[in-house]
Write a protein that holds these residues in place. Structure first.
Motif, short mmCIF file in Angstrom:
data_model
loop_
_atom_site.label_atom_id
_atom_site.label_comp_id
_atom_site.label_asym_id
_atom_site.label_seq_id
_atom_site.Cartn_x
_atom_site.Cartn_y
_atom_site.Cartn_z
N ARG A 18 42.47 -11.76 -2.00
CA ARG A 18 43.67 -11.65 -2.82
C ARG A 18 44.33 -13.02 -2.88
NH1 ARG A 18 47.20 -7.34 -0.08
NH2 ARG A 18 46.43 -8.46 1.73
N THR A 19 45.05 -13.27 -3.95
CA THR A 19 45.78 -14.53 -4.07
C THR A 19 47.27 -14.24 -3.94
OG1 THR A 19 45.88 -14.34 -6.47
CG2 THR A 19 44.04 -15.58 -5.54
N ARG A 20 47.99 -15.25 -3.51
CA ARG A 20 49.44 -15.13 -3.35
C ARG A 20 50.07 -16.46 -3.74
NH1 ARG A 20 52.03 -13.03 2.08
NH2 ARG A 20 52.96 -11.40 0.84
N HIS A 21 51.12 -16.40 -4.55
CA HIS A 21 51.85 -17.61 -4.94
C HIS A 21 52.91 -17.92 -3.88
CE1 HIS A 21 53.85 -20.57 -7.41
NE2 HIS A 21 54.98 -19.99 -7.07
N LEU A 22 52.92 -19.15 -3.41
CA LEU A 22 53.94 -19.60 -2.48
C LEU A 22 54.76 -20.70 -3.13
CD1 LEU A 22 51.81 -19.94 0.77
CD2 LEU A 22 53.41 -18.12 0.22
N GLU A 23 56.03 -20.71 -2.88
CA GLU A 23 56.88 -21.80 -3.35
C GLU A 23 56.61 -23.03 -2.49
OE1 GLU A 23 58.72 -21.74 -6.05
OE2 GLU A 23 58.27 -19.63 -6.39
N PHE A 24 56.91 -24.19 -3.02
CA PHE A 24 56.70 -25.44 -2.30
C PHE A 24 57.40 -25.40 -0.95
CE2 PHE A 24 57.91 -29.78 -1.21
CZ PHE A 24 56.67 -30.38 -1.20
N GLY A 25 56.67 -25.72 0.10
CA GLY A 25 57.23 -25.76 1.45
C GLY A 25 57.02 -24.48 2.24
N GLN A 26 56.60 -23.38 1.62
CA GLN A 26 56.41 -22.13 2.34
C GLN A 26 55.10 -22.08 3.13
OE1 GLN A 26 56.76 -19.18 -0.77
NE2 GLN A 26 58.83 -18.69 -0.08
N GLU A 27 54.16 -22.97 2.81
CA GLU A 27 52.85 -22.91 3.47
C GLU A 27 52.93 -23.16 4.96
OE1 GLU A 27 53.67 -27.04 2.32
OE2 GLU A 27 53.60 -25.23 1.12
N ARG A 28 53.87 -23.96 5.40
CA ARG A 28 53.98 -24.28 6.83
C ARG A 28 54.29 -23.03 7.66
NH1 ARG A 28 53.63 -28.48 10.17
NH2 ARG A 28 55.11 -28.64 11.87
N ALA A 29 55.06 -22.09 7.14
CA ALA A 29 55.38 -20.87 7.87
C ALA A 29 54.40 -19.74 7.57
CB ALA A 29 56.80 -20.41 7.53
N ALA A 30 53.78 -19.74 6.40
CA ALA A 30 52.92 -18.63 6.00
C ALA A 30 51.62 -18.58 6.80
CB ALA A 30 52.60 -18.72 4.51
N LEU A 31 51.00 -19.71 7.11
CA LEU A 31 49.75 -19.71 7.87
C LEU A 31 49.96 -19.26 9.31
CD1 LEU A 31 48.05 -22.85 6.37
CD2 LEU A 31 47.08 -20.56 6.39
N PRO A 32 50.81 -19.92 10.09
CA PRO A 32 51.00 -19.46 11.47
C PRO A 32 51.64 -18.07 11.55
CG PRO A 32 51.93 -21.65 11.17
CD PRO A 32 51.53 -21.13 9.83
#
Length: 62
Positions: A18-32
């Motif tokens: 599945r794909t998910r759109h993240l706003e800029f800067g959200q990747e740092r919290a989404a992975l961990p």
């Protein structure tokens, strides 16, 4: 992104993709935070405890 996901599903039909759109800067919290398992994002990505691998390089225009 759609073509990449379609090819991944064709090559590996078992796992759910599945794909998910993240706003800029959200990747740092989404992975961990285990909201996502992988991310395709432009560099720089603050790696910290994450394993980061460049998939391709593209020219930057200003």
């Amino acid at each position: 992104m759609t073509a990449a996901v379609r090819e991944l599903r064709d090559r590996h039909p078992g796992p759910e993709v599945r794909t998910r759109h993240l706003e800029f800067g959200q990747e740092r919290a989404a992975l961990p935070g285990h909201r996502i398992d992988a991310i395709l994002a432009p560099e720089p990505i603050p790696a910290g405890r994450l394993r980061v691998r460049a998939l391709y390089d593209e020219p930057r225009y200003s």
